[in-house]
Structure formats: structure tokens, C-alpha cells
Design a protein around this motif. Structure first.
Motif, PDB file in Angstrom:
ATOM      1  N   TYR A  53       1.633  -1.182  -6.261  1.00  0.00           N
ATOM      2  CA  TYR A  53       1.187  -0.628  -5.080  1.00  0.00           C
ATOM      3  C   TYR A  53      -0.392  -0.451  -5.513  1.00  0.00           C
ATOM      4  O   TYR A  53      -0.826   0.139  -6.578  1.00  0.00           O
ATOM      5  CB  TYR A  53       1.837   0.617  -4.774  1.00  0.00           C
ATOM      6  N   ARG A  54      -1.034  -0.498  -4.418  1.00  0.00           N
ATOM      7  CA  ARG A  54      -2.507   0.036  -4.191  1.00  0.00           C
ATOM      8  C   ARG A  54      -2.388   1.305  -3.639  1.00  0.00           C
ATOM      9  O   ARG A  54      -1.413   1.477  -2.524  1.00  0.00           O
ATOM     10  CB  ARG A  54      -3.109  -0.950  -3.185  1.00  0.00           C
ATOM     11  N   ILE A  55      -3.052   2.311  -4.105  1.00  0.00           N
ATOM     12  CA  ILE A  55      -2.721   3.845  -3.620  1.00  0.00           C
ATOM     13  C   ILE A  55      -3.861   4.087  -2.700  1.00  0.00           C
ATOM     14  O   ILE A  55      -5.012   3.629  -2.610  1.00  0.00           O
ATOM     15  CB  ILE A  55      -2.855   4.726  -4.751  1.00  0.00           C
TER      16      ILE A  55
ATOM     17  N   LYS B 138       7.840   3.411   5.331  1.00  0.00           N
ATOM     18  CA  LYS B 138       9.061   3.972   4.598  1.00  0.00           C
ATOM     19  C   LYS B 138       8.196   5.247   3.819  1.00  0.00           C
ATOM     20  O   LYS B 138       7.421   5.111   3.323  1.00  0.00           O
ATOM     21  CB  LYS B 138       9.884   2.912   3.611  1.00  0.00           C
ATOM     22  N   VAL B 139       9.287   6.318   3.970  1.00  0.00           N
ATOM     23  CA  VAL B 139       8.755   7.545   3.118  1.00  0.00           C
ATOM     24  C   VAL B 139       9.815   7.743   2.024  1.00  0.00           C
ATOM     25  O   VAL B 139      11.071   7.868   2.243  1.00  0.00           O
ATOM     26  CB  VAL B 139       8.721   8.540   4.280  1.00  0.00           C
ATOM     27  N   ILE B 140       9.389   7.951   0.867  1.00  0.00           N
ATOM     28  CA  ILE B 140      10.157   8.440  -0.205  1.00  0.00           C
ATOM     29  C   ILE B 140       9.963  10.163  -0.406  1.00  0.00           C
ATOM     30  O   ILE B 140       8.733  10.496  -0.591  1.00  0.00           O
ATOM     31  CB  ILE B 140       9.863   7.857  -1.626  1.00  0.00           C
ATOM     32  N   ARG B 141      10.809  10.724  -0.249  1.00  0.00           N
ATOM     33  CA  ARG B 141      10.873  12.347  -0.614  1.00  0.00           C
ATOM     34  C   ARG B 141      11.242  12.730  -1.799  1.00  0.00           C
ATOM     35  O   ARG B 141      12.387  12.143  -2.361  1.00  0.00           O
ATOM     36  CB  ARG B 141      11.476  13.058   0.500  1.00  0.00           C
TER      37      ARG B 141
ATOM     38  N   ASP C  54       2.348   0.950   3.385  1.00  0.00           N
ATOM     39  CA  ASP C  54       3.894   0.397   3.531  1.00  0.00           C
ATOM     40  C   ASP C  54       4.999   1.458   3.296  1.00  0.00           C
ATOM     41  O   ASP C  54       5.849   1.628   3.460  1.00  0.00           O
ATOM     42  CB  ASP C  54       3.930  -0.769   2.513  1.00  0.00           C
ATOM     43  N   LEU C  55       4.258   2.307   2.260  1.00  0.00           N
ATOM     44  CA  LEU C  55       5.415   3.526   1.556  1.00  0.00           C
ATOM     45  C   LEU C  55       4.387   4.604   1.490  1.00  0.00           C
ATOM     46  O   LEU C  55       3.192   4.710   1.274  1.00  0.00           O
ATOM     47  CB  LEU C  55       5.688   3.086   0.243  1.00  0.00           C
ATOM     48  N   ALA C  56       5.000   5.877   1.473  1.00  0.00           N
ATOM     49  CA  ALA C  56       4.593   7.170   1.326  1.00  0.00           C
ATOM     50  C   ALA C  56       5.299   7.946   0.384  1.00  0.00           C
ATOM     51  O   ALA C  56       6.666   7.880   0.627  1.00  0.00           O
ATOM     52  CB  ALA C  56       4.291   7.841   2.518  1.00  0.00           C
ATOM     53  N   ILE C  57       4.917   8.622  -0.385  1.00  0.00           N
ATOM     54  CA  ILE C  57       5.696   9.516  -1.455  1.00  0.00           C
ATOM     55  C   ILE C  57       5.192  10.754  -1.051  1.00  0.00           C
ATOM     56  O   ILE C  57       4.054  11.097  -1.307  1.00  0.00           O
ATOM     57  CB  ILE C  57       5.685   9.130  -2.921  1.00  0.00           C
ATOM     58  N   MET C  58       6.171  11.852  -0.813  1.00  0.00           N
ATOM     59  CA  MET C  58       5.887  13.157  -0.941  1.00  0.00           C
ATOM     60  C   MET C  58       6.776  14.264  -1.318  1.00  0.00           C
ATOM     61  O   MET C  58       7.988  13.759  -1.471  1.00  0.00           O
ATOM     62  CB  MET C  58       5.744  13.741   0.746  1.00  0.00           C
ATOM     63  N   THR C  59       6.358  15.327  -1.702  1.00  0.00           N
ATOM     64  CA  THR C  59       7.347  16.296  -2.317  1.00  0.00           C
ATOM     65  C   THR C  59       7.854  17.101  -1.189  1.00  0.00           C
ATOM     66  O   THR C  59       7.393  17.355  -0.013  1.00  0.00           O
ATOM     67  CB  THR C  59       6.801  17.095  -3.366  1.00  0.00           C
TER      68      THR C  59
ATOM     69  N   VAL D 137       0.875  -1.115   0.018  1.00  0.00           N
ATOM     70  CA  VAL D 137       0.003   0.033  -0.105  1.00  0.00           C
ATOM     71  C   VAL D 137       0.856   1.133   0.049  1.00  0.00           C
ATOM     72  O   VAL D 137       2.063   1.346   0.766  1.00  0.00           O
ATOM     73  CB  VAL D 137      -0.937   0.035   1.157  1.00  0.00           C
ATOM     74  N   CYS D 138       0.568   2.290  -0.896  1.00  0.00           N
ATOM     75  CA  CYS D 138       1.391   3.293  -1.089  1.00  0.00           C
ATOM     76  C   CYS D 138       0.494   4.550  -0.633  1.00  0.00           C
ATOM     77  O   CYS D 138      -0.690   4.809  -1.313  1.00  0.00           O
ATOM     78  CB  CYS D 138       1.956   3.418  -2.347  1.00  0.00           C
ATOM     79  N   HIS D 139       0.674   5.531   0.015  1.00  0.00           N
ATOM     80  CA  HIS D 139       0.151   6.544   0.307  1.00  0.00           C
ATOM     81  C   HIS D 139       0.834   7.864  -0.409  1.00  0.00           C
ATOM     82  O   HIS D 139       1.917   8.097  -0.449  1.00  0.00           O
ATOM     83  CB  HIS D 139       0.267   7.001   1.990  1.00  0.00           C
ATOM     84  N   LEU D 140      -0.225   8.718  -1.122  1.00  0.00           N
ATOM     85  CA  LEU D 140       0.173   9.607  -1.931  1.00  0.00           C
ATOM     86  C   LEU D 140      -0.580  11.130  -1.695  1.00  0.00           C
ATOM     87  O   LEU D 140      -1.699  10.762  -1.300  1.00  0.00           O
ATOM     88  CB  LEU D 140      -0.061   9.471  -3.663  1.00  0.00           C
ATOM     89  N   PRO D 141      -0.176  12.102  -1.422  1.00  0.00           N
ATOM     90  CA  PRO D 141      -0.948  13.193  -1.090  1.00  0.00           C
ATOM     91  C   PRO D 141      -1.825  13.578  -2.391  1.00  0.00           C
ATOM     92  O   PRO D 141      -1.421  13.613  -3.422  1.00  0.00           O
ATOM     93  CB  PRO D 141       0.071  14.339  -1.462  1.00  0.00           C
ATOM     94  N   ALA D 142      -3.280  13.629  -1.641  1.00  0.00           N
ATOM     95  CA  ALA D 142      -4.318  13.693  -2.870  1.00  0.00           C
ATOM     96  C   ALA D 142      -4.286  15.244  -3.218  1.00  0.00           C
ATOM     97  O   ALA D 142      -4.853  15.127  -4.759  1.00  0.00           O
ATOM     98  CB  ALA D 142      -5.586  13.278  -2.212  1.00  0.00           C
ATOM     99  N   ASP D 143      -3.604  16.106  -2.685  1.00  0.00           N
ATOM    100  CA  ASP D 143      -3.891  17.426  -3.283  1.00  0.00           C
ATOM    101  C   ASP D 143      -2.830  17.938  -4.139  1.00  0.00           C
ATOM    102  O   ASP D 143      -2.673  18.990  -4.295  1.00  0.00           O
ATOM    103  CB  ASP D 143      -4.047  18.472  -2.269  1.00  0.00           C
ATOM    104  N   ASP D 144      -1.912  16.894  -4.553  1.00  0.00           N
ATOM    105  CA  ASP D 144      -0.957  17.327  -5.131  1.00  0.00           C
ATOM    106  C   ASP D 144      -0.900  16.858  -6.764  1.00  0.00           C
ATOM    107  O   ASP D 144      -0.753  15.807  -7.106  1.00  0.00           O
ATOM    108  CB  ASP D 144       0.547  16.927  -4.498  1.00  0.00           C
ATOM    109  N   PRO D 145      -1.427  17.771  -7.476  1.00  0.00           N
ATOM    110  CA  PRO D 145      -1.679  17.207  -8.802  1.00  0.00           C
ATOM    111  C   PRO D 145      -0.383  16.758  -9.630  1.00  0.00           C
ATOM    112  O   PRO D 145      -0.725  15.660 -10.476  1.00  0.00           O
ATOM    113  CB  PRO D 145      -2.276  18.626  -9.624  1.00  0.00           C
ATOM    114  N   TRP D 146       0.576  17.062  -9.370  1.00  0.00           N
ATOM    115  CA  TRP D 146       1.932  16.652 -10.112  1.00  0.00           C
ATOM    116  C   TRP D 146       1.941  15.119  -9.750  1.00  0.00           C
ATOM    117  O   TRP D 146       2.246  14.370 -10.430  1.00  0.00           O
ATOM    118  CB  TRP D 146       3.292  17.420  -9.787  1.00  0.00           C
TER     119      TRP D 146
END
Lengths: 146, 782
Positions: free
Chosen positions: B715-717, B743-746, B726-731, B692-701
Motif C-alpha cells: 500500500y501507499r500511505i 473500506k475501513v479496518i478498525r 482505498d483503505l483506512a485503518i483506525m483504532t 492507497v491506505c489512510h493511516l491516522p498520522a497522530d497515532d504513534p502506535w
């Protein structure tokens, strides 16, 4: 002396071109404008797969614009310093012989005629101004200075 | 090297022939300055060329003669008949040596010392020459050297090339007339044949004259290395733009000037490591050479970050040499002061070295460049560096261009200056106006934007948001966006120079005719930027870039393997996933329902890239792709080689295996998205739960660009508050938000790895992101 001359109408006036300067007499097939170009450059045209830079003689002479500044207008093709130009004219009349060398015109002329002619030649059709093709192509002085 | 040697010999012989008449005249009048200069240049050129090849004897002879003539030029010595005889003897010797080199025979040793000694003032010339020439006197029955190639005057090639171009245009016009008139079908076939022949001839003619500038740049790193070593300096060379094609003759003409400028830059420009450190610079100097095509000109910049040109000393020397008056000197602008370096007889070097610094060269350089209608300019900032900018014309050339239109009128833009094309309404960019100026934001880059319609003072009638933006790259690497009404075709255009009156407008580089016979103007990016009032400080900027060349380079480009797919299209595969290229026999592929597998050795891999094209009966070439865990095969037609591409490209909006399209070698090329490939073809271990991966919903990019990749990676979002991920991606920098993820990927927006952002990945670093995604998925499954 004894040069062949082509009598044309430019800026409403009958004038002469040396026929050896003139490659051909055409009607413009098309005229594509050149934005930002000096005003005497009417645009680009093409003749037998050559690009012609079209010069509006009337505009070069600072006497307004040619009446017919679009496709179909009469023009003569000249070569100058490796580039092909079409001189946009009001009309093309006939060929005649020069009876004298160009001599000075002792009166004030309109527009840029003084700077853009070699002087006056005697012909069977009466005295005619002999056009300085290079000066026409270079355009009005202020344009060149700018 | 053989080509270079042949060129050197041919050039030497040609110069000797050309000098033949001059020599006799010089003998009559040894004081003739113009002839002296011509002969001097010959020796200087020969000496310079010898630096490339190991010809110590030639070098010693020409160096000695050059020295003697330099004394005459500097009025330290009078030219007299004995000097003339000595110089003539050396010229003859050089000619004989060149012949010997060409025939591959050994030139009889000895005699050179006598020739060199004869140059000394008050030497007993006749005796010395007698003794020196005896040894080489049996060469009367020389065989004419065999001809493997012929040298043609470039005017002749020009005429043929111009004829071919006209033929192409005439063919185009004929094609148009044929379309318009209802001619019998029987005309069509011979016409097609004629077209094909003309295309062939045109290709051949173009190839005859064009050569990649690589052939010139290729020798530069070695030259720089050797010179630096010789002078006890450290220089790094950065060469860019080797793919620019230039008329073969032009390459030959600029070879010497370029070499000379580089020699000067290393000898006089770059300081010693100690001096550089003392001045607060890196100990290693940087010399960058870039080539770029701009309309029908080639721009070559040679930039060093050395000590710059001391223009005060230049002015002093110019005054002392009588080139300018002392009163005039005070009125010179800084640019004019620096430009004095091109005057004959000026050199700021304190000492004369074997490499440069006799006060010749830059005048010769300028003479050579101007002879071909080019220009050379110099900019220098004391203590910071020097830039030489060469502009060399391509008087007649076929260039790839993009046609665009404003209010129905077409214009062409050279493809070499186009970085990318973006539509305003596509949502990938936003436009804003600041104080009347337009800015375009394309994927986090804010670029100045010019509307072509405004620049050309035309009424386009197309609203801002319906326009297409073309991102143009200037010589210095600066980008700006140009808004046009419509984008039409990519075309190969025969560009001809425009009339002076049109050049004066400053935004056109040439004219051409389209297939339908209409003249169109070729726009020039630099001119457009200037007309739009954009200001870039070219020199300063290139210096800034030069500060971190490796970092910038690494982040800017991604290596890809260029290949032709089974469907015949040009594609590129990121190098990071290609394990190796294999060839398998026809029996190795098996079809299982709609899936294909390939047997390689003892492994069975899923096979992708077949593209619905029937497989060949013979060998099948394929890539073995590896994502760190699984392997798949990808069938190809032919691999073309490795290229570097910009990380940013036009993203594909359709599904499939394509990530986007880039220009490689001037041709649009689809870049494969390994994410999608592996997602579709990799055999997934059954029973494995999707991470499972978390993505910020308000970031269009993130949603538009990253989400498809993450999904493709298996991954499931989930969005905010949907539970443990399991993983989060953020800017960057959104450190305040608390995310519950193992785990966080910046993602950072800057390519450079800054100190305060550890463990972050540059947002367009595909390979980095891919491996991070796979790594965390692997960890999750363990």
C-alpha cells in the motif's frame, strides 16, 4: 573434654570453636552483599565452587559490626544443616586442647554471648568461651522472631 | 502406557516389600494404628492405580480389603487374627497377580470371591482361604522376571548430580584461573576436551533425572473424561505448563496425589449440569491444571469451579472425630477451617463412591507431598470453586536465567517467569507515577512497576528512564514490570538452595556461581511482588480467566511453525501463511541475477529464506507460503514443529524478514514477518497501481507498528486530507472522524470480540490483519 579447640578472635574477644565444627580456615576471596538479608549476614562468598553464606559474628552478637567486613577478611568455614557458612572473625590464633567440659559462666556477659556460647572451657591458654556455632548462624533473637 | 504399567508394577512390588515387616508386626498386634494405616494406604494406592489400567480383579480385591480396614479405622470393627489372615491372603494374591501381569501370563481365574468373603466378620477364614488358594498353588517355581531397567535410589542420583554440578563449577573456576595466568597453550586443548566431556556428562545426568511434566499431564484429560462420564457430569479440562521440567522421581511422587485431587474435584467439586445451571453457572465444569517453575520450586495449581468446600461441615466432622476440640473450632480462621480437609479421617461426601470419599486420601496426599519437602495448600470459596496449590522443590537443578545488575551487583531471574524485556528509552513504553507508585505502559497494557534497586534498598545511580524493564509473570498469570539497571546474559545456572537466613528475606530462590566465580542470588518473582506490596487476588483472578477460556486462548496465542533456517538459526513462521512443506531435488532451484526461483511441479515460485548460504547438493526442504493470492517458497534446514506464541513480542528494529523475537521453548526465536517476505519476493503483477491506505498520522502506535506492515503489503500511505483512499485503518473508538475510504479496518485493543464492535480486528491479530489487507487489495485490483 580433650576436644581440640580453635582459638579465634570474635568481637574483639578471644574465644574458642570446637575444631571438629570447623572445616577450614580461609581468607574470604570476595564478599557479595545480600540486600534485605538479616544484618548478621554479611553476604555471600565462594570457596572452591561452593557458595558460602558469610556470618558476621560481631553483628550476630549485637556488638556492632566486624572491623574487616570485606574480601580478605579471616573466616572459618563450617557446615550447618547442609549449608556452608563462613564465620567472619577478627582473627584466628591457634589450636589448643580443652581441659574441661564447658561450664556455666557466672557473670553477666555483653551482647548475645550468653545465648551464643556453650559456656566456659579451661584451656592451657586460660578460660575461654566456647562458641555455639548454630546460635551464631541463627542470629539474634529479634531477627529470628521478625 | 507400557512405562506406566511398569511403574505401577514396580511400585506395587516395592510397597509389598516394604510392608513385609509391617505385616508380621501387625499380626502380633492387630490394634496398632500406624501399621494399620500403612497397610490401608497400600490398598488405597493399588485401588487408585487400577483405575488407570483395566485390572478389575485387582481393583475388587484391594477395594474389599480397603473397605474392611476402613471399618477398623472407623472403630466399627476390631482387628483380629482372622482379619489379619484374610488381609495377608489378599496381599499375597496381589503380589502374585502383579507377577503374572509382568510376565504377560494369565492369572488362573477364580478364588477371588473366597478371599473377599474371608474378610467378612465371623467368616470361616481358614476354610475359605483353603478353597481359594488351591487353584493358585502350582506357582512355586516362578522364574525371576527379566530386568530391562534398573531402579536406583534417588539419593544416589542426587549425589552424582551434585558431583556433576560441582564439577561444572570447578571447571568454570579452572577456566578463569587459566585465563588469568599465562599457562602454556598445550594445556588448552586437553582442557577443552575436559570441558566438552563435563558438558556431555552434565547433559546426560540432567536428562536422566528430568522429564517434562507433560508425561504426567498427558493422562489427565482421559481421566477427567472417564470420571465425568461415570458420574454424569460434564467437565472441561484445561492443562497448561506441560513444558515445565521436573525431576523424574518428583513426577512419580506427585502422580498419585494429583490424580487424587482431580478425582475429588470431579466427584465432590463439580456439580451435576442441572445443579450448575440452577446455580447460574455454565453446565460444563472447568478444571484447570497449571504447572510453573518458580526458582527451585515447581508450582502446580488444580482449580475447579465447582461448589467449593463446605468448611462448616468439615469443622463439625473434625469435632465429631475428636481431631479438634469444640472450643478450639470456633477460633479457627477460614483458611484453617478449609485446611482441616488434610486431617486423617475427614470427608464431606455424603455417600461413599468407588471414586473417592471414604475420608482418606487428602491426608495421604499431604503426607506424600510433605515427604518430599513440598507443601500443599487449599483455598475455597463456597459456590465458586476450589484451588489446590502444590509446591514441589527442585533441590538441585540447572535452570535458564537472565542476569541483571543493580549498581554493579548481579542478580539472576529465572527465565521461566520472564514475559518480555523492554527498554525504557526505546519509546515503546511510558512510565508514570501515581501516588508514589510507578506504572509502566507497555503497548496499551498498564502494569505496576517496581524498581529492583528500591526493593533491595540499593542506590543504583541510574535514572528511571535509563533502566530496562523486565515484565515478570506470576503463578496466577498476573504481570508486573521490574526496572533494573542493566540486563546482561542469558545463562544456564546451577542453582543451589540458599541458607535459611537468606530465605527469610523472602525474595531469593537460590544462589549460584557465575563463570568468573562470583556468587549471585536468584530472585523470585512472587517474592518480589510481595516485597513491593503488589496485590493480586490469585483465586478470584483465575476464576475470571476461567470464564472465557477459549476466547482468551484464541486471542492470546498465534500458532507458528518452528524451524531451523538455512543459516542455522531458530525461526518461526506464522502457520496462517504456510500452505505445506515440500522437498525438492537439487536441480529445482535456479538463480536469476540476485533472485532465486524454485520449480515445484509445474509452477515456478520465487524462493526466499536462502540467507546467502549455499544451497545443498541433496534435497532442499522448503515451505510453500501462500498469502491468498501469490505463493512463494521459503528454504529451510529443518522443521521442528508447531508452537503457540503470544501475539505480542519484542519487535525487531532492523529491516529484513524478521518481525520480532520471542522465547520459544526457552530459546530466543525470530518470528518471520510474512508481510515483508511477500513484499520483497512475491512477483508483483506489472502495471498494477499501488492501492492507497489512510493511516491516522497522530497515532504513534499505528505509525510504528502497523505502517510497516501495510507498506509491506503493497500500500501507499496517505495522511488526513490527502484525498481518496482505498483503505483506512483506525483504532477504536474514533467513530467521529470522517474518512473517505472504500473500506475501513478498525483495530480494537481487546482480544475479546465484543458485541458493539463488529468487523473489528484485534490489533495484534497478525493473521486477521494480513488477510484483511490482502482482501481489500484484491478487491481493489478487481
Amino acid at each position: 573434654m580433650n576436644d581440640l579447640l580453635l582459638i579465634v578472635v570474635a568481637a574483639g574477644e578471644k574465644v574458642a570453636l570446637r575444631s571438629c565444627d570447623v572445616q577450614s580456615v580461609i581468607e574470604l576471596e570476595m564478599l557479595a552483599p545480600v540486600p534485605c538479608a538479616p544484618s548478621h549476614v554479611a553476604g555471600l562468598s565462594a570457596l572452591r565452587s561452593r557458595v558460602l553464606t558469610v556470618i558476621d559474628c560481631q553483628s550476630a552478637l549485637a556488638l556492632g559490626q566486624a572491623i574487616n567486613r570485606e574480601a580478605g577478611a579471616p573466616a572459618v568455614v563450617v557446615d550447618h544443616e547442609g549449608h556452608a557458612y563462613a564465620l567472619l572473625l577478627d582473627g584466628i590464633e591457634s589450636v589448643t586442647k580443652a581441659r574441661s567440659d564447658p561450664g556455666p559462666v557466672r557473670t553477666r556477659m555483653g551482647g548475645n554471648w550468653a545465648a551464643m556460647s556453650h559456656g566456659m572451657v579451661e584451656t592451657d591458654e586460660g578460660p575461654l568461651l566456647l562458641v555455639d556455632v548454630a546460635a551464631l548462624i541463627a542470629g539474634p533473637q529479634e531477627v529470628r522472631a521478625a | 502406557m507400557d512405562d506406566l504399567l511398569a511403574d505401577f508394577l514396580a511400585e506395587t512390588r516395592e510397597m509389598l516389600e516394604a510392608l513385609g515387616g509391617e505385616l508380621v508386626a501387625w499380626e502380633d498386634d492387630p490394634g496398632d494404628r500406624a501399621r494399620l494405616d500403612a497397610i490401608f494406604r497400600f490398598f488405597h494406592t493399588v485401588k487408585g492405580n487400577c483405575g488407570f489400567f483395566e485390572f478389575p480383579r485387582l481393583e475388587a480385591l484391594s477395594h474389599a480389603a480397603e473397605d474392611a480396614l476402613a471399618d477398623v479405622r472407623a472403630n466399627r470393627r476390631q482387628a483380629d487374627s482372622t482379619l489379619v489372615s484374610a488381609v495377608l491372603a489378599i496381599l499375597d494374591r496381589i503380589g502374585d497377580m502383579a507377577d503374572a501381569i509382568e510376565e504377560g501370563t494369565e492369572f488362573p481365574a477364580g478364588g477371588d470371591e473366597g478371599l473377599i468373603a474371608a474378610l467378612e466378620p465371623e467368616a470361616d477364614v481358614s476354610a475359605l482361604l483353603q478353597s481359594s488358594l488351591v487353584s493358585g498353588d502350582d506357582g512355586q517355581h516362578k522364574l525371576p522376571s527379566s530386568q530391562r531397567s534398573i531402579r536406583l535410589p534417588v539419593e544416589l542420583l542426587d549425589r552424582v548430580m551434585s558431583g556433576v554440578s560441582d564439577m561444572v563449577l570447578a571447571r568454570n573456576e579452572l577456566a578463569r584461573r587459566l585465563r588469568e595466568s599465562s599457562v602454556e597453550a598445550s594445556v588448552g586443548e586437553p582442557f577443552e576436551r575436559l570441558s566438552a566431556i563435563i558438558a556431555d556428562v552434565r547433559d546426560a545426568m540432567t536428562r536422566t533425572r528430568m522429564q517434562r511434566i507433560e508425561s504426567l499431564f498427558g493422562g489427565m484429560p482421559r481421566l477427567v473424561r472417564d470420571l465425568s462420564a461415570e458420574l454424569g457430569k460434564q467437565t472441561m479440562i484445561d492443562v497448561d505448563g506441560g513444558e515445565v521440567e521436573l525431576d523424574r522421581e518428583m513426577i512419580e511422587i506427585i502422580r498419585n496425589p494429583l490424580t487424587h485431587i482431580i478425582r475429588n474435584a470431579i466427584d465432590h467439586g463439580i456439580e451435576t449440569p442441572a445443579a450448575r445451571l440452577a446455580a447460574g453457572k455454565r453446565d460444563m465444569g472447568l478444571l484447570s491444571i497449571t504447572a510453573r517453575q518458580s526458582g527451585n520450586q515447581i508450582l502446580i495449581d488444580i482449580v475447579d469451579d465447582g461448589r467449593g468446600i463446605d468448611d462448616t461441615r468439615l469443622v463439625e466432622k473434625a469435632v465429631a472425630a475428636g481431631i479438634i476440640g469444640a472450643a478450639h473450632a470456633t477460633r479457627l480462621s477460614p483458611r484453617e477451617r478449609t485446611a482441616l480437609i488434610f486431617e486423617p479421617g475427614i470427608s464431606t461426601a455424603e455417600t461413599v463412591t468407588a471414586i473417592s470419599g471414604r475420608g482418606v486420601g487428602m491426608d495421604v496426599v499431604r503426607a506424600n507431598i510433605e515427604r518430599i519437602g513440598g507443601t500443599i495448600e487449599v483455598e475455597s470459596i463456597p459456590g465458586t470453586g476450589t484451588r489446590f496449590s502444590l509446591r514441589v522443590p527442585l533441590t538441585l537443578t540447572i535452570i535458564p536465567a537472565l542476569t541483571v545488575s543493580i549498581a554493579g551487583q548481579r542478580f539472576a531471574i529465572p527465565r521461566s517467569s520472564i514475559e518480555e524485556i523492554a527498554r525504557v528509552d526505546a519509546g515503546t513504553l511510558e512510565m508514570s507515577r501515581v501516588g508514589g507508585a510507578m506504572l509502566a505502559k507497555i503497548r496499551e497494557r498498564r502494569l505496576p512497576c517496581l524498581a529492583l534497586a528500591d526493593l533491595l534498598r540499593m542506590d543504583s545511580g541510574v535514572a528511571d528512564e535509563e533502566r530496562t524493564l523486565i515484565v515478570l509473570r506470576l503463578t496466577g498469570g498476573e504481570l508486573f514490570a521490574l526496572a533494573v539497571d542493566r540486563v546482561h546474559d542469558h545463562e544456564e545456572l546451577v542453582v543451589k538452595p540458599v541458607a535459611p537466613a537468606i530465605i527469610a528475606a523472602g525474595i531469593y530462590a537460590g544462589t549460584t556461581l557465575t563463570d568468573d566465580g562470583n556468587p549471585i542470588l536468584l530472585l523470585e518473582a512472587t517474592g518480589l511482588a510481595r516485597a513491593g506490596g503488589l496485590q493480586f487476588d490469585a483465586l478470584e483472578r483465575s476464576m475470571r480467566q476461567a470464564g472465557t477460556p477459549e476466547a482468551a486462548k484464541a486471542a492470546r496465542t498465534t500458532p507458528v511453525l518452528l524451524f531451523i533456517g538455512r543459516d542455522g538459526r531458530r525461526k518461526a513462521m506464522p502457520m496462517a501463511v504456510v500452505a505445506r512443506i515440500e522437498e525438492v531435488g537439487p536441480g529445482a532451484v535456479e538463480t536469476d541475477g540476485d533472485r532465486m526461483r524454485v520449480v515445484i511441479g509445474d509452477r515456478i515460485l520465487p524462493l526466499a529464506g536462502t540467507d546467502e548460504v549455499p544451497l545443498p547438493d541433496e534435497e532442499l526442504r522448503l515451505f510453500r507460503l501462500h498469502d491468498g493470492r501469490t505463493e512463494i517458497g521459503y528454504a529451510i534446514h529443518e522443521a521442528l514443529g508447531i508452537r503457540q506464541i503470544k501475539a505480542e513480542f519484542v519487535a525487531a528494529d532492523h529491516s529484513g524478514d524478521i518481525a520480532g523475537v520471542v522465547l520459544i521453548d526457552g530459546e530466543p526465536t525470530s518470528v518471520i514477518a510474512p508481510y515483508k517476505l511477500f513484499a520483497r519476493h512475491a512477483a508483483r503483477t506489472s502495471g498494477e497501481a499501488s492501492p492507497v491506505c489512510h493511516l491516522p498520522a497522530d497515532d504513534p502506535w499505528i505509525q510504528n507498528f502497523v505502517r510497516p506492515m501495510v507498506e509491506a503489503a503493497g500500500y501507499r500511505i496517505i495522511n488526513d486530507g490527502d484525498g481518496e483512499a482505498d483503505l483506512a485503518i483506525m483504532t477504536q473508538p474514533e467513530d467521529g472522524v470522517a474518512i473517505s475510504a472504500r473500506k475501513v479496518i478498525r483495530l480494537r485493543s481487546e482480544p475479546a470480540d465484543l458485541q458493539d464492535e463488529p468487523d473489528s480486528i484485534y490489533r495484534y491479530d497478525h493473521a486477521g490483519l494480513l488477510s484483511a489487507l490482502n482482501l481489500s487489495r484484491g478487491r481493489q485490483s478487481l
